[in-house]
Motif scaffolding. Structure first.
Motif, mmCIF file in Angstrom:
data_model
loop_
_atom_site.group_PDB
_atom_site.id
_atom_site.type_symbol
_atom_site.label_atom_id
_atom_site.label_comp_id
_atom_site.label_asym_id
_atom_site.label_seq_id
_atom_site.Cartn_x
_atom_site.Cartn_y
_atom_site.Cartn_z
ATOM 1 N N ILE A 3 0.837 -1.202 0.000
ATOM 2 C CA ILE A 3 0.000 0.000 0.000
ATOM 3 C C ILE A 3 0.874 1.255 0.000
ATOM 4 N N GLY A 4 1.844 1.336 0.904
ATOM 5 C CA GLY A 4 2.737 2.507 0.964
ATOM 6 C C GLY A 4 2.131 3.644 1.776
ATOM 7 N N LYS A 5 3.015 4.505 2.294
ATOM 8 C CA LYS A 5 2.530 5.489 3.267
ATOM 9 C C LYS A 5 2.105 6.842 2.667
ATOM 10 N N ASN A 6 2.443 7.095 1.421
ATOM 11 C CA ASN A 6 2.147 8.423 0.873
ATOM 12 C C ASN A 6 0.679 8.598 0.491
ATOM 13 N N PHE A 7 0.263 9.848 0.545
ATOM 14 C CA PHE A 7 -1.121 10.200 0.169
ATOM 15 C C PHE A 7 -2.173 9.516 1.028
ATOM 16 N N LEU A 8 -1.834 9.344 2.305
ATOM 17 C CA LEU A 8 -2.800 8.780 3.242
ATOM 18 C C LEU A 8 -3.068 9.757 4.378
ATOM 19 N N LYS A 9 -2.896 11.042 4.113
ATOM 20 C CA LYS A 9 -3.125 12.039 5.154
ATOM 21 C C LYS A 9 -4.542 12.587 4.960
ATOM 22 N N SER A 10 -5.378 12.385 5.983
ATOM 23 C CA SER A 10 -6.749 12.899 5.813
ATOM 24 C C SER A 10 -6.740 14.412 6.013
ATOM 25 N N GLY A 11 -7.692 15.070 5.418
ATOM 26 C CA GLY A 11 -7.743 16.529 5.465
ATOM 27 C C GLY A 11 -9.090 17.027 4.971
ATOM 28 N N PRO A 12 -9.143 18.310 4.636
ATOM 29 C CA PRO A 12 -10.427 18.883 4.227
ATOM 30 C C PRO A 12 -10.810 18.563 2.777
#
Ligand code: UDX
Ligand code: ADP
Length: 477
Positions: A266-275
């Motif tokens: 899966i990898g860790k990038n682009f998994l930051k939740s936000g608006p």
């Protein structure tokens, strides 16, 4: 075999054209690079002696401009002369979503691409390699080719012009554009003419490992760009959908994202939740994908990708509803401080910023907004909210209820709530104990970008709500 390229021209001095050409000029000192734009004000800003007045903010850009401008990098409004002296012309113009007519709301408007192609057709001399760099729908190269070929036929007797068209999509992300350009994950070049492809490869080879340069057919290249952006946007919508579930179940989105992302598949990038995601590409590219799928009768595929956009919109409205609920179901005559208006940190770009929709929702509910962003100018914020209001057909005026704060204290003074919408690093250093004294009670901080460390607030009389943090008691209030 490859064509010798000495002078290149880039049509469009925007977020893509400016930084891309600055890096090419810096890495290829033997090349003359001319960036042209019809917008004189923009070109004047690129030429401004004061480097803090460049039209776009991008870390590392000022230094590049200082090194190359006036030596082998030039910014000009002279489209005709610049095209005429160039062996290779990049098209880096904007391709907004069509507002009316066929494909309105979904397809990209290719009018700027078309006019660029017409200018190239008219002014180019000899053989010219045309490179599409703008984010464009699949099959745009065909439009460009058709225009160029018809001019070749027209002028056959008078002059000997010829063209080849390449697709070389830009994968830079704003805020890290210079770094992305210097260390690209890959460079994609699509086209038919081997000698033209090699000419472009030779430029990139000055600083990019040849293994990272992928050569494909032109349609694969165009579709890869749309697909890459759709996949990235899909990850953001996926994690945002789970953020809502975290808030309901007592899970914390940062813990879930970390656990999920550590799976190497899966990898860790682009998994930051936000608006919700913003920027000029994600929404537009998915809309293009949806449009082209429908065109070919692939309705299930179109619906699948459309959901990524739906979740993005839903996340923004969901946030507004949570804020209003905490403010006793009304924002009327309440002061709300907005921290951050750009669509992400380290850029002054506000295109499709989630702040536009969220601020409009709050204004509709009667709020007075005090906004602070380190790089976005008030006029830009004002224009964005005005244009959005007009496009959504919102009838009342709220222009006098928006103001720009020049300090955190001014923003907090008398405010009922503060909303963090962009992850600017400087927001991490805010002294909330000072801010708390200035706000009206009960006061709320809504952290939509995981900026705040809850441990710093144990003794505080501020109510904190963090997006996706179900373990935070204030989230459950
Ligand atoms: C994107 C692509 O990343 C880039 O390759 C392409 O060339 C242009 O489109 P950009 O839109 O500049 O770049 O920024 P990006 O970093 O992708 O962020 C897009 C949006 O997603 C921002 O609003 C950002 O805040 C949001 N995002 C990103 C998240 O909410 N969570 C994440 O984990 C990552
Ligand atoms: P991007 O993010 O794709 O770089 P921008 O909107 O930042 O998009 O920049 C695109 C630039 O292209 C704008 O400055 C616009 O004025 C310029 N432009 C559009 N059409 C033409 C044209 N036919 N000739 C020259 N410049 C153009």
């Amino acid at each position: 075999m490859s064509v010798a390229v000495k002078t290149i021209c880039c049509i469009g001095a925007g977020y893509v054209g400016g930084p891309t050409m600055a890096v090419i000029a810096d890495k290829c000192r033997d090349l003359k690079v001319i960036v042209v734009d019809l917008n004189k004000e923009k070109i004047d800003s690129w030429n401004n002696e004061d480097l803090s007045k460049l039209p776009i903010y991008e870390p590392g850009l000022k230094e590049l401009i200082k090194r190359c401008r006036g030596k082998n990098l030039f910014f000009s409004t002279k489209v005709k002369q610049s095209i005429a002296q160039s062996d290779m012309v990049f098209i880096s113009v904007n391709t907004p979503t069509k507002q009316s007519g066929l494909g309105a709301g979904e397809a990209s408007d290719l009018k700027y691409i078309e006019s660029s192609a017409r200018s190239i057709a008219e002014y180019a001399i000899g053989h010219t390699i045309v490179v599409e760099k703008s984010t464009i729908p699949v099959k745009t190269a065909e439009v460009i080719k058709t225009i160029l070929i018809s001019s070749q036929n027209d002028l056959k007797k008078k002059s000997s012009k010829s063209f080849s068209v390449l697709s070389n999509p830009e994968f830079l992300a704003e805020g890290t554009a210079i770094d992305d350009l210097i260390n690209p994950s890959r460079v994609l070049i699509g086209g038919e003419s081997t000698s033209s492809i090699n000419a472009l490869v030779n430029i990139y080879k000055n600083w990019v490992d040849e293994e990272k340069i992928i050569k494909t057919n032109i349609w694969s290249s165009e579709l890869s760009k749309l697909t890459a952006n759709a996949f990235l946007a899909q990850r953001v919508s996926s994690i945002n959908s789970i953020s809502a579930l975290c808030e309901k179940t007592g899970a914390d989105i940062s813990e879930v994202a970390k656990a999920v992302g550590m799976d190497y598949r899966i990898g860790k990038n682009f998994l930051k939740s936000g608006p919700g995601f913003g920027g000029s590409c994600f929404k537009k590219d998915i809309l293009n994908l949806v449009y082209i799928c429908k065109l070919y009768g692939l309705n299930e595929v179109a619906n699948y990708w459309n959901e990524v956009l739906e979740i993005n919109h839903w996340q923004q409205n969901r946030l507004t509803n949570i804020i209003l609920k905490k403010l006793f179901n009304t924002a009327t005559n309440k002061k709300i401080g907005i921290l951050g208006f750009s669509f992400k940190a380290n850029t002054n770009d506000t295109r499709e910023s989630p702040a536009i929709n969220i601020c409009t929702n709050l204004l509709i509910d009667g709020a007075n907004l005090s906004i602070y962003d380190p790089k976005v100018k008030f006029q830009e914020i004002y224009n964005n909210l005005k244009d959005f209001k007009n496009s959504e057909d919102i009838s009342f005026n709220y222009e006098d209820r928006i103001c720009m704060a020049s300090s955190y204290e001014e923003l907090a003074n008398g405010a009922d709530a503060i909303l963090i919408l962009t992850e600017w690093n400087e927001f991490k250093k805010i002294q909330w104990s000072k801010i708390s004294k200035l706000m009206r009670k009960p006061s709320w901080i809504f952290d939509c970008r995981d900026i705040i460390d809850l441990n710093d607030f144990v003794e505080s009389d501020l109510n904190i709500w963090k997006l996706g943090f179900g373990s935070n008691v204030d989230n459950l209030k």
